[in-house]
Design a protein around this motif. Sequence first.
Motif, PDB file in Angstrom:
ATOM      1  N   TYR A  16       0.883  -1.180   0.000  1.00 54.24           N
ATOM      2  CA  TYR A  16       0.000   0.000   0.000  1.00 54.24           C
ATOM      3  C   TYR A  16       0.913   1.219   0.000  1.00 54.24           C
ATOM      4  CZ  TYR A  16      -3.770  -3.122   1.507  1.00 54.24           C
ATOM      5  OH  TYR A  16      -4.700  -4.134   1.599  1.00 54.24           O
ATOM      6  N   GLY A  17       0.970   1.928  -1.114  1.00 57.14           N
ATOM      7  CA  GLY A  17       1.857   3.092  -1.209  1.00 57.14           C
ATOM      8  C   GLY A  17       3.295   2.646  -1.032  1.00 57.14           C
ATOM      9  N   THR A  18       3.919   3.112   0.053  1.00 59.13           N
ATOM     10  CA  THR A  18       5.327   2.723   0.285  1.00 59.13           C
ATOM     11  C   THR A  18       5.433   1.617   1.333  1.00 59.13           C
ATOM     12  OG1 THR A  18       5.468   4.495   1.895  1.00 59.13           O
ATOM     13  CG2 THR A  18       6.265   4.997  -0.329  1.00 59.13           C
ATOM     14  N   THR A  19       4.274   1.194   1.873  1.00 58.20           N
ATOM     15  CA  THR A  19       4.309   0.175   2.930  1.00 58.20           C
ATOM     16  C   THR A  19       3.995  -1.208   2.358  1.00 58.20           C
ATOM     17  OG1 THR A  19       3.399   1.885   4.356  1.00 58.20           O
ATOM     18  CG2 THR A  19       3.428  -0.345   5.247  1.00 58.20           C
ATOM     19  N   THR A  20       4.909  -2.139   2.622  1.00 57.57           N
ATOM     20  CA  THR A  20       4.681  -3.516   2.188  1.00 57.57           C
ATOM     21  C   THR A  20       4.142  -4.296   3.377  1.00 57.57           C
ATOM     22  OG1 THR A  20       6.465  -3.317   0.622  1.00 57.57           O
ATOM     23  CG2 THR A  20       5.742  -5.549   1.123  1.00 57.57           C
ATOM     24  N   VAL A  21       2.886  -4.744   3.283  1.00 59.85           N
ATOM     25  CA  VAL A  21       2.270  -5.430   4.425  1.00 59.85           C
ATOM     26  C   VAL A  21       2.405  -6.953   4.335  1.00 59.85           C
ATOM     27  CG1 VAL A  21       0.655  -3.590   5.034  1.00 59.85           C
ATOM     28  CG2 VAL A  21      -0.026  -5.291   3.368  1.00 59.85           C
ATOM     29  N   VAL A  22       2.604  -7.465   3.121  1.00 57.82           N
ATOM     30  CA  VAL A  22       2.889  -8.901   2.947  1.00 57.82           C
ATOM     31  C   VAL A  22       4.107  -8.995   2.027  1.00 57.82           C
ATOM     32  CG1 VAL A  22       2.021 -11.112   2.101  1.00 57.82           C
ATOM     33  CG2 VAL A  22       0.457  -9.551   3.240  1.00 57.82           C
ATOM     34  N   LYS A  23       5.160  -9.696   2.530  1.00 53.56           N
ATOM     35  CA  LYS A  23       6.462  -9.627   1.854  1.00 53.56           C
ATOM     36  C   LYS A  23       6.850 -10.945   1.186  1.00 53.56           C
ATOM     37  CE  LYS A  23       7.930  -6.325   5.353  1.00 53.56           C
ATOM     38  NZ  LYS A  23       8.606  -6.193   6.654  1.00 53.56           N
ATOM     39  N   GLY A  24       6.313 -11.194   0.049  1.00 55.55           N
ATOM     40  CA  GLY A  24       6.743 -12.365  -0.727  1.00 55.55           C
ATOM     41  C   GLY A  24       6.521 -13.684  -0.017  1.00 55.55           C
ATOM     42  N   GLY A  44      -0.146  -9.034   8.741  1.00 59.48           N
ATOM     43  CA  GLY A  44      -0.442  -9.356   7.340  1.00 59.48           C
ATOM     44  C   GLY A  44      -1.273 -10.610   7.151  1.00 59.48           C
ATOM     45  N   LYS A  45      -1.665 -11.264   8.249  1.00 60.28           N
ATOM     46  CA  LYS A  45      -2.402 -12.533   8.123  1.00 60.28           C
ATOM     47  C   LYS A  45      -3.774 -12.343   7.467  1.00 60.28           C
ATOM     48  CE  LYS A  45      -3.915 -12.387  12.975  1.00 60.28           C
ATOM     49  NZ  LYS A  45      -3.555 -11.009  13.280  1.00 60.28           N
ATOM     50  N   THR A  46      -4.488 -11.295   7.895  1.00 65.66           N
ATOM     51  CA  THR A  46      -5.816 -11.048   7.316  1.00 65.66           C
ATOM     52  C   THR A  46      -5.687 -10.614   5.858  1.00 65.66           C
ATOM     53  OG1 THR A  46      -6.693 -10.499   9.474  1.00 65.66           O
ATOM     54  CG2 THR A  46      -7.939  -9.698   7.608  1.00 65.66           C
ATOM     55  N   THR A  47      -4.639  -9.856   5.543  1.00 65.43           N
ATOM     56  CA  THR A  47      -4.429  -9.426   4.156  1.00 65.43           C
ATOM     57  C   THR A  47      -4.224 -10.638   3.255  1.00 65.43           C
ATOM     58  OG1 THR A  47      -3.396  -7.442   5.046  1.00 65.43           O
ATOM     59  CG2 THR A  47      -3.099  -7.833   2.697  1.00 65.43           C
ATOM     60  N   ILE A  48      -3.470 -11.636   3.738  1.00 63.99           N
ATOM     61  CA  ILE A  48      -3.262 -12.860   2.948  1.00 63.99           C
ATOM     62  C   ILE A  48      -4.606 -13.558   2.719  1.00 63.99           C
ATOM     63  CG2 ILE A  48      -2.254 -15.191   3.000  1.00 63.99           C
ATOM     64  CD1 ILE A  48       0.189 -14.002   4.348  1.00 63.99           C
ATOM     65  N   LEU A  49      -5.395 -13.670   3.797  1.00 63.15           N
ATOM     66  CA  LEU A  49      -6.704 -14.322   3.674  1.00 63.15           C
ATOM     67  C   LEU A  49      -7.591 -13.583   2.677  1.00 63.15           C
ATOM     68  CD1 LEU A  49      -8.153 -16.735   5.344  1.00 63.15           C
ATOM     69  CD2 LEU A  49      -9.569 -14.891   6.199  1.00 63.15           C
ATOM     70  N   ARG A  50      -7.557 -12.252   2.749  1.00 67.33           N
ATOM     71  CA  ARG A  50      -8.394 -11.445   1.858  1.00 67.33           C
ATOM     72  C   ARG A  50      -7.906 -11.531   0.406  1.00 67.33           C
ATOM     73  NH1 ARG A  50     -12.010  -8.102   3.785  1.00 67.33           N
ATOM     74  NH2 ARG A  50     -11.685  -6.557   2.163  1.00 67.33           N
ATOM     75  N   MET A  51      -6.600 -11.748   0.237  1.00 68.13           N
ATOM     76  CA  MET A  51      -6.086 -11.938  -1.133  1.00 68.13           C
ATOM     77  C   MET A  51      -6.521 -13.307  -1.661  1.00 68.13           C
ATOM     78  SD  MET A  51      -2.392 -10.064  -1.485  1.00 68.13           S
ATOM     79  CE  MET A  51      -1.592 -10.501   0.031  1.00 68.13           C
ATOM     80  N   ILE A  52      -6.548 -14.309  -0.790  1.00 65.15           N
ATOM     81  CA  ILE A  52      -7.022 -15.634  -1.210  1.00 65.15           C
ATOM     82  C   ILE A  52      -8.506 -15.542  -1.586  1.00 65.15           C
ATOM     83  CG2 ILE A  52      -7.423 -18.033  -0.483  1.00 65.15           C
ATOM     84  CD1 ILE A  52      -4.973 -17.759   1.374  1.00 65.15           C
ATOM     85  N   ALA A  53      -9.272 -14.756  -0.789  1.00 61.25           N
ATOM     86  CA  ALA A  53     -10.713 -14.593  -1.058  1.00 61.25           C
ATOM     87  C   ALA A  53     -10.965 -13.777  -2.317  1.00 61.25           C
ATOM     88  CB  ALA A  53     -11.384 -13.933   0.141  1.00 61.25           C
ATOM     89  N   GLY A  54     -10.025 -12.893  -2.648  1.00 60.69           N
ATOM     90  CA  GLY A  54     -10.196 -12.041  -3.828  1.00 60.69           C
ATOM     91  C   GLY A  54     -10.623 -10.628  -3.495  1.00 60.69           C
ATOM     92  N   THR A  57      -6.195  -7.269  -4.123  1.00 58.07           N
ATOM     93  CA  THR A  57      -5.423  -7.724  -5.276  1.00 58.07           C
ATOM     94  C   THR A  57      -3.939  -7.760  -4.887  1.00 58.07           C
ATOM     95  OG1 THR A  57      -7.020  -6.550  -6.613  1.00 58.07           O
ATOM     96  CG2 THR A  57      -5.026  -7.289  -7.742  1.00 58.07           C
ATOM     97  N   PRO A  58      -3.280  -8.902  -5.093  1.00 57.93           N
ATOM     98  CA  PRO A  58      -1.851  -8.948  -4.749  1.00 57.93           C
ATOM     99  C   PRO A  58      -1.033  -7.996  -5.625  1.00 57.93           C
ATOM    100  CG  PRO A  58      -2.729 -11.151  -5.176  1.00 57.93           C
ATOM    101  CD  PRO A  58      -3.770 -10.180  -5.610  1.00 57.93           C
ATOM    102  N   SER A  59      -0.016  -7.387  -5.038  1.00 60.52           N
ATOM    103  CA  SER A  59       0.891  -6.551  -5.828  1.00 60.52           C
ATOM    104  C   SER A  59       1.794  -7.445  -6.675  1.00 60.52           C
ATOM    105  CB  SER A  59       1.739  -5.671  -4.908  1.00 60.52           C
ATOM    106  OG  SER A  59       0.910  -4.949  -4.035  1.00 60.52           O
ATOM    107  N   ARG A  60       2.139  -8.615  -6.120  1.00 60.48           N
ATOM    108  CA  ARG A  60       2.938  -9.616  -6.839  1.00 60.48           C
ATOM    109  C   ARG A  60       2.551 -10.989  -6.329  1.00 60.48           C
ATOM    110  NH1 ARG A  60       7.359  -6.509  -6.031  1.00 60.48           N
ATOM    111  NH2 ARG A  60       8.123  -7.800  -4.334  1.00 60.48           N
ATOM    112  N   GLY A  61       2.911 -12.002  -7.103  1.00 62.16           N
ATOM    113  CA  GLY A  61       2.716 -13.369  -6.643  1.00 62.16           C
ATOM    114  C   GLY A  61       1.440 -13.999  -7.174  1.00 62.16           C
TER     115      GLY A  61
END
Lengths: 356, 263
Positions: A16-24, A44-54, A57-61
């Motif tokens: 998010y901007g300059t902050t990386t909340v989930v790092k590879g 970053g645990k909830t962010t990972i779950l929310r990326m799995i849910a859709g 949107t992941p920045s990478r990966g």
Amino acid sequence: MSDEHFLRVENLTKTYGTTTVVKGVSFDFAKGEFISLLGPSGCGKTTILRMIAGFETPSRGSITVDGENITAIPPNQRRLGMVFQAYALFPNLNVGDNIAFGLKVAGIGRDERRTRVEEMLKLIGLPGYDKRFPYELSGGQQQRVALARAIAPRPRLLLLDEPLSALDAKIRVSLRQEIRAIQRELGITTVFVTHDQEEALSISDRIVVMNAGDIEQLGTPHDIYNRPATRFAATFVGQLNTLPARISDAAAGQANLGGRTITLPGLPSGIVNGAEIGLAIRPEMLSPVPRAESDISLDGTIHDVSFLGSVVRLRVDLQGTMVNVDTFNDQSAVPPSRGDAVAVHMASRDLMILPR
Amino acid sequence: MKPNKLWAWIVFGIGAAYFLVPLIATFEFSLKMRRGYYSFDSYASVFSDPRFQTTFGYSTLIGLFAIVVGILVVVPAVYFVRLRLPHLRPLMEFITLLPLIIPAIVLVYGYIRLYNSSSIIPFTGSALGTDVLLTCAYVTLALPYMYRAVDTGMRAIDIKTLTEAAQIMGADTARIITSIILPNILVAVLSGAFLTFAIVIGEFTIASLLNRPAFGPYLQNIGANRAYEPSALAIISFIITWGAMGMIQLLARFAPRTSARTD
């Protein structure tokens, strides 16, 4: 795609901007596993779950479920189920219609929907509740309905976003056991997000310990608790005492602890003579009475006694270092008092050298 | 009775009299059409006037269209702003307040200049076109009330989580709005609808300048030419408006209830 790699997350990054909340972050989970993402707030645990849910949107990966890359697929086409912390039952629909919602969207016929709703209500122990509205249910009942609603369309993956956090302590324990039993019965792969280590340890097949957007350790609850891979994993999961020691003979694996020379199991390479190290040990591995395996004994003074029900926790001052010593409650014995002298016994094999 | 309470009742009584005395006086005057005793003759005269029925029917129809268009515009707009573009809320607040700041006369002159029969979009060139324009004008006029009613309704529910819960079960945006969001804010939407209706039914300026046979211009026309009927019409309008407000209160009882119990 084999069942061993049912859920595959590769190099997942969120910025998010300059902050990386989930790092590879990368991990692989097998079909039917119950996995917990455990960590403090903001890890970053909830962010990972929310990326799995859709929902994010992941920045990478990439995220793959059952061989299908779902990274760019919208949430409504991923065929996943999710239970939210705030229940999120639809207030305008009764219990039956809430559970049937996903089935209706999927175009399943009325008769089959009714059969499936009845099955689900039976599974969650609320038969006959289909005509009630969410506001007529207790929090625990609402969360059970939310679980039924999530699993009714038979999703490929079940996501649980701190589903027990809004409930009181007693309901939390009983519901987590119910969730685990249902998950086992259906064999559904489940990702559970929690900040509660006890919750994660009690119901998971494997735990991902997270900190600052990265994985600290991934392993079984037994491994995570007994063989923490990092200092964070050791201190975050369970209670831990740290005893200061100095390496006296690195080649022989010997250190000086409280004026005694002890031999440490598996001293990491690169440690030199005279190095200050921290030796960690769980409170239940310390004892005020010698055990067969005890080979170290340190003298101290009882600073405080806490009665926790099944466990009595002694806070002991070991020559300037405070440690917790957990003993089982013995109703026939008088508990020790503050100021009593005590010898604390331990086995050197139970000591963990904390990685720096 | 405590002195504080007594003063409260006195202030309440003065306030109530301020509103009720003119109303009672108007009602009393409306009953005096027949010399010497009270009668409902003025009301009978109003109801039997074919222009009353035509103009009231016309305004009701335009009001219903304005409500439908208002809902179709405002509900998705508020939903997307709250869900995806929350930083645009101050702008939305400002835009929806404009109809209260800009007088209706300015608005209607603007419309006439923009949409006259020699413009690219000649709405005023036909009766149907003018009706469409009038409907749009009423949607704009009711925007501050409709927007706030819908916004308040959406604030009362966790639209983000409900949307995500519906999405993960396969629902698309149209189904989420129609099956989940709208039923949960229905009372708020209906409040906005009744407010819109109350505004439309008595509106004079725009309907008059667009030369449409609406109820507002009829009220004005009767007021200028008759003695007792305007009072009867004022009471009828008042009853309609208060009926709409009463419906809002009544519907609030049927709002879907949420629960945050932890047991």
